[in-house]
Design an enzyme around this catalytic site. Structure first.
Site, PDB file in Angstrom:
ATOM      1  N   CYS A 115       0.813  -1.231   0.000  1.00  4.77           N
ATOM      2  CA  CYS A 115       0.000   0.000   0.000  1.00  4.77           C
ATOM      3  C   CYS A 115       0.839   1.271   0.000  1.00  4.77           C
ATOM      4  CB  CYS A 115      -0.955   0.005   1.187  1.00  4.77           C
ATOM      5  SG  CYS A 115      -2.112  -1.357   1.151  1.00  4.77           S
ATOM      6  N   HIS A 252      -3.115   7.482   2.001  1.00  5.86           N
ATOM      7  CA  HIS A 252      -3.535   6.155   1.542  1.00  5.86           C
ATOM      8  C   HIS A 252      -4.913   5.872   2.126  1.00  5.86           C
ATOM      9  CE1 HIS A 252      -3.919   1.993   0.779  1.00  5.86           C
ATOM     10  NE2 HIS A 252      -3.694   1.615   2.024  1.00  5.86           N
ATOM     11  N   ASN A 282     -10.014   0.214  -0.417  1.00  5.85           N
ATOM     12  CA  ASN A 282      -8.551   0.253  -0.341  1.00  5.85           C
ATOM     13  C   ASN A 282      -7.986  -0.345  -1.633  1.00  5.85           C
ATOM     14  OD1 ASN A 282      -5.845  -0.174   0.173  1.00  5.85           O
ATOM     15  ND2 ASN A 282      -6.148  -0.936   2.248  1.00  5.85           N
TER      16      ASN A 282
HETATM   17  O1  UT7 Z   1      -3.823  -0.829   3.524  1.00  5.79           O
HETATM   18  C1  UT7 Z   1      -3.017  -1.435   4.472  1.00  5.79           C
HETATM   19  C2  UT7 Z   1      -3.355  -0.997   5.785  1.00  5.79           C
HETATM   20  N1  UT7 Z   1      -4.569  -1.632   6.236  1.00  5.79           N
HETATM   21  C3  UT7 Z   1      -5.275  -1.039   7.145  1.00  5.79           C
HETATM   22  O2  UT7 Z   1      -4.933   0.057   7.512  1.00  5.79           O
HETATM   23  C4  UT7 Z   1      -6.439  -1.746   7.765  1.00  5.79           C
HETATM   24  C5  UT7 Z   1      -6.449  -1.457   9.237  1.00  5.79           C
HETATM   25  N2  UT7 Z   1      -7.527  -2.101   9.978  1.00  5.79           N
HETATM   26  C6  UT7 Z   1      -8.810  -1.736   9.839  1.00  5.79           C
HETATM   27  O3  UT7 Z   1      -9.152  -0.920   9.010  1.00  5.79           O
HETATM   28  C7  UT7 Z   1      -9.820  -2.322  10.810  1.00  5.79           C
HETATM   29  O4  UT7 Z   1      -9.140  -2.994  11.839  1.00  5.79           O
HETATM   30  C8  UT7 Z   1     -10.820  -3.303  10.143  1.00  5.79           C
HETATM   31  C9  UT7 Z   1     -11.767  -2.538   9.259  1.00  5.79           C
HETATM   32  C10 UT7 Z   1     -10.058  -4.341   9.336  1.00  5.79           C
HETATM   33  C11 UT7 Z   1     -11.647  -4.000  11.202  1.00  5.79           C
HETATM   34  O5  UT7 Z   1     -12.293  -3.051  12.042  1.00  5.79           O
HETATM   35  P1  UT7 Z   1     -12.225  -3.220  13.628  1.00  5.79           P
HETATM   36  O6  UT7 Z   1     -13.052  -2.162  14.208  1.00  5.79           O
HETATM   37  O7  UT7 Z   1     -10.763  -3.252  13.994  1.00  5.79           O
HETATM   38  O8  UT7 Z   1     -12.930  -4.591  13.862  1.00  5.79           O
HETATM   39  P2  UT7 Z   1     -12.347  -5.918  14.511  1.00  5.79           P
HETATM   40  O9  UT7 Z   1     -11.342  -6.570  13.615  1.00  5.79           O
HETATM   41  O10 UT7 Z   1     -11.964  -5.628  15.909  1.00  5.79           O
HETATM   42  O11 UT7 Z   1     -13.650  -6.829  14.506  1.00  5.79           O
HETATM   43  C12 UT7 Z   1     -14.798  -6.490  15.301  1.00  5.79           C
HETATM   44  C13 UT7 Z   1     -15.864  -7.539  15.065  1.00  5.79           C
HETATM   45  C14 UT7 Z   1     -15.365  -8.969  15.192  1.00  5.79           C
HETATM   46  O12 UT7 Z   1     -16.364  -9.744  15.823  1.00  5.79           O
HETATM   47  P3  UT7 Z   1     -16.219 -10.147  17.389  1.00  5.79           P
HETATM   48  O13 UT7 Z   1     -14.942 -10.896  17.485  1.00  5.79           O
HETATM   49  O14 UT7 Z   1     -16.198  -8.821  18.093  1.00  5.79           O
HETATM   50  O15 UT7 Z   1     -17.439 -10.945  17.612  1.00  5.79           O
HETATM   51  C15 UT7 Z   1     -15.223  -9.409  13.757  1.00  5.79           C
HETATM   52  O16 UT7 Z   1     -15.366 -10.813  13.602  1.00  5.79           O
HETATM   53  O17 UT7 Z   1     -16.388  -7.417  13.741  1.00  5.79           O
HETATM   54  C16 UT7 Z   1     -16.366  -8.691  13.107  1.00  5.79           C
HETATM   55  N3  UT7 Z   1     -16.197  -8.502  11.676  1.00  5.79           N
HETATM   56  C17 UT7 Z   1     -17.217  -8.285  10.826  1.00  5.79           C
HETATM   57  N4  UT7 Z   1     -18.547  -8.203  11.016  1.00  5.79           N
HETATM   58  C18 UT7 Z   1     -19.310  -7.959   9.937  1.00  5.79           C
HETATM   59  C19 UT7 Z   1     -15.037  -8.485  10.988  1.00  5.79           C
HETATM   60  N5  UT7 Z   1     -15.288  -8.266   9.682  1.00  5.79           N
HETATM   61  C20 UT7 Z   1     -16.625  -8.137   9.555  1.00  5.79           C
HETATM   62  C21 UT7 Z   1     -17.477  -7.901   8.471  1.00  5.79           C
HETATM   63  N6  UT7 Z   1     -18.813  -7.819   8.700  1.00  5.79           N
HETATM   64  N7  UT7 Z   1     -17.027  -7.726   7.211  1.00  5.79           N
END
Ligand code: UT7
Length: 325
Positions: A115, A252, A282
């Site tokens: 990225c 980004h 992204n």
């Molecule tokens: O380009 C390279 C750099 N990349 C990035 O900068 C990405 C950085 N990370 C992020 O943008 C975020 O961490 C994400 C968007 C990937 C995830 O958001 P989050 O607020 O950190 O969520 P999380 O991973 O803590 O997940 C929260 C909950 C989980 O469920 P439990 O364990 O709390 O029951 C996940 O399983 O959301 C669940 N979850 C989803 N639910 C519905 C994860 N993906 C999804 C989904 N739909 N697509």
């Protein structure tokens, strides 16, 4: 004192025709539009057609950038293409773009910083110009991340899209101050110890497959705002510029929450932050030039504007560039 500057002459973007909305994805994986919008700000993404390759996206964006710059491809002496999704293991996708553009001299090669690729490629191009090894350089960020997504993994497949953006940099002369047009400073970093937080589980030497993207999203998020803020301050410290001097912040586009968090942390007003993650998701190395072109297409970019580019991605890699348009 005179100084060689890499001056941006134009930019171009290309997005595949097919738009995939969150609602469409919610029919395939266990997710919702509400979750995706609330956690990321993404509403839709463009996905390349089956017969559309990274090179095709890059070629179209390049043609538009050259057109915008009023430059004949035969005047280019270097193409630096940032991609983590090359057409083939080799040769470099940049050479396909070179051939398609009808450029028969100079050199073309790929840069791999995921990225952060476009910021790394800008830095490489700038150094070639400053070292008098090139005068007219095409810098491209092009990706088809849809090809390396595990479409059954809801934690990653909703986050990415395909696209390409390009910018023409040309040798110019300034007086060595921050009032000069051109690339003013670049700052690049990587830390290979953090590889396992964002990687692809395949490759020619390891599995002989292309593999799928794997990410510990929460961990990447945790590092993102800090790394990005630090590398922005490095750019400002190196030039003596202030946040208040920045006309446009072109980050980004990974997650709207990261963009807002960074803008807040560095004290940048929201109206100077360029956001395209809602429309493009992204697009890895393509996201910064796509956001730049979006700004230009909306007639907001003026000659002399000070642009702050930054990116962070797998590796980890991260970097920033200050460019006066
Ligand atoms: O380009 C390279 C750099 N990349 C990035 O900068 C990405 C950085 N990370 C992020 O943008 C975020 O961490 C994400 C968007 C990937 C995830 O958001 P989050 O607020 O950190 O969520 P999380 O991973 O803590 O997940 C929260 C909950 C989980 O469920 P439990 O364990 O709390 O029951 C996940 O399983 O959301 C669940 N979850 C989803 N639910 C519905 C994860 N993906 C999804 C989904 N739909 N697509």
């Amino acid at each position: 004192m005179t100084a060689v500057r890499s001056v941006p002459l134009g930019c171009g973007a290309y997005l595949p025709e097919r738009i995939v909305t969150n609602e469409e994805l919610a029919k395939k994986v266990d997710t919702t539009d509400e979750w995706i919008v609330a956690r990321t700000g993404i509403k839709q993404r463009h996905i390349a057609a089956d017969d559309e390759l990274t090179s095709d996206l890059g070629i179209e964006a390049s043609r538009r950038a050259l057109d915008d710059a009023g430059m004949d491809p035969r005047d280019l002496d270097l193409i630096v293409m940032a991609t983590a999704t090359p057409d083939d293991t080799f040769p470099a996708t940049a050479t396909k773009v070179q051939a398609a553009l009808g450029m028969t001299r100079g050199a073309a090669f790929d840069v791999q910083a995921v990225c952060s690729g476009f910021v790394f490629a800008v830095s490489v191009a700038d150094n070639f110009i400053k070292a008098a090894q090139a005068e007219n350089v095409l810098v491209i960020g092009a990706e088809t991340f849809s090809r390396i997504l595990d479409w059954e993994d809801r934690t990653t497949c909703v986050l990415f899209g395909d696209g390409a953006g390009a910018m023409v940099l040309s040798k110019g002369e300034g007086d060595g101050t921050t009032a000069d047009r051109g690339v003013l400073t670049n700052h690049l970093h990587s830390d290979g110890r953090l590889r396992d937080m964002l990687y692809v589980d395949g490759g020619p030497s390891s599995t002989q497959t292309a593999g799928f993207l794997r990410m510990q999203g929460r961990e990447v998020f945790r590092h993102a705002v800090d790394n990005i803020s630090e590398v922005i301050h490095e750019a400002l410290d190196a030039t003596g510029l202030q946040i208040s001097d920045i006309d446009w912040f072109i980050p980004h586009q990974a997650n709207k929450r990261i963009l807002d968090g960074t803008a807040k942390k560095i004290g940048l007003p929201a109206d100077r932050l360029v956001v395209t993650v809602d429309k493009h998701a992204n697009t890895s190395a393509a996201s910064v030039p796509l956001a730049l072109c979006d700004l230009k297409e909306n007639n907001k970019l003026k000659q002399g504007d000070l642009l702050l580019l930054e990116a962070m991605g797998g590796g980890f890699t991260w970097g920033s560039s200050l460019i006066r348009w």
